[in-house]
Design a protein around this motif. Structure first.
Motif, PDB file in Angstrom:
ATOM      1  N   VAL A  47      59.239  42.785 -23.394  1.00  0.00           N
ATOM      2  CA  VAL A  47      58.889  41.602 -22.622  1.00  0.00           C
ATOM      3  C   VAL A  47      58.387  40.528 -23.581  1.00  0.00           C
ATOM      4  CG1 VAL A  47      57.381  40.664 -20.838  1.00  0.00           C
ATOM      5  CG2 VAL A  47      58.298  42.978 -20.596  1.00  0.00           C
ATOM      6  N   GLN A  48      58.947  39.355 -23.484  1.00  0.00           N
ATOM      7  CA  GLN A  48      58.477  38.236 -24.298  1.00  0.00           C
ATOM      8  C   GLN A  48      57.619  37.318 -23.434  1.00  0.00           C
ATOM      9  OE1 GLN A  48      62.118  38.857 -24.490  1.00  0.00           O
ATOM     10  NE2 GLN A  48      61.471  40.298 -26.073  1.00  0.00           N
ATOM     11  N   LEU A  49      56.501  36.907 -23.982  1.00  0.00           N
ATOM     12  CA  LEU A  49      55.576  36.024 -23.271  1.00  0.00           C
ATOM     13  C   LEU A  49      55.348  34.768 -24.093  1.00  0.00           C
ATOM     14  CD1 LEU A  49      52.943  38.744 -22.281  1.00  0.00           C
ATOM     15  CD2 LEU A  49      54.792  37.847 -20.857  1.00  0.00           C
ATOM     16  N   VAL A  50      55.459  33.633 -23.448  1.00  0.00           N
ATOM     17  CA  VAL A  50      55.259  32.359 -24.133  1.00  0.00           C
ATOM     18  C   VAL A  50      54.287  31.509 -23.322  1.00  0.00           C
ATOM     19  CG1 VAL A  50      56.338  30.264 -24.997  1.00  0.00           C
ATOM     20  CG2 VAL A  50      57.575  32.442 -25.127  1.00  0.00           C
ATOM     21  N   GLU A  51      53.186  31.137 -23.971  1.00  0.00           N
ATOM     22  CA  GLU A  51      52.178  30.319 -23.301  1.00  0.00           C
ATOM     23  C   GLU A  51      52.414  28.843 -23.565  1.00  0.00           C
ATOM     24  OE1 GLU A  51      50.101  34.035 -25.035  1.00  0.00           O
ATOM     25  OE2 GLU A  51      51.573  32.531 -25.661  1.00  0.00           O
ATOM     26  N   SER A  52      51.917  28.037 -22.650  1.00  0.00           N
ATOM     27  CA  SER A  52      51.963  26.584 -22.822  1.00  0.00           C
ATOM     28  C   SER A  52      50.803  25.968 -22.060  1.00  0.00           C
ATOM     29  CB  SER A  52      53.293  26.019 -22.312  1.00  0.00           C
ATOM     30  OG  SER A  52      53.443  26.276 -20.936  1.00  0.00           O
TER      31      SER A  52
END
Length: 126
Positions: A2-7
């Motif tokens: 699972v890839q998680l990208v915050e913004s």
């Protein structure tokens, strides 16, 4: 995987609000509990808030109660952290994390979380 990208991080003044978002991709994780953690300079990473995979249950650190709200949209594979009344001591790198869960209990212990994003920096000036 699972890839998680915050913004959504940035520089704000004390008392302001900020909304962080975490987008998940890769392996479907509809039954993942999702959490937010933060790490201030020179300090250990600490738990902020988490939401269960059914989105019906949430838990918060004491400092987050009443100011922060965690939510998720399973259709969009996102989890958000709404932060209000920000204080300078909220300054940190905020990371989202996830782990697959078959139980209703949500963990605040970071050791349970298998997937982590890179983090987004939040700076609150006085």
């Amino acid at each position: 995987q699972v890839q998680l990208v915050e913004s959504g991080g940035g520089l704000v003044q004390a008392g302001d609000s900020l909304r962080l978002s975490c987008a998940a991709s890769g392996r479907t994780c509809t039954k993942c509990n999702m959490g937010w953690f933060r790490q201030a300079p020179g300090k250990e990473r600490e738990f902020v808030a988490a939401v269960g995979w059914s989105a019906g249950k949430t838990i918060y650190a004491e400092f987050a109660k009443g100011r922060f709200t965690v939510s998720r949209d399973n259709a969009k594979n996102t989890v958000d952290l709404q932060m209000n009344s920000l204080k300078p001591k909220d300054t940190a790198v905020y990371s989202c994390a996830a782990y697959l869960s078959i139980a209703s209990h949500i963990h605040a212990d970071r050791s349970f979380y298998d997937y982590w994003g890179q983090g987004t920096r939040v700076t609150v000036s006085a």
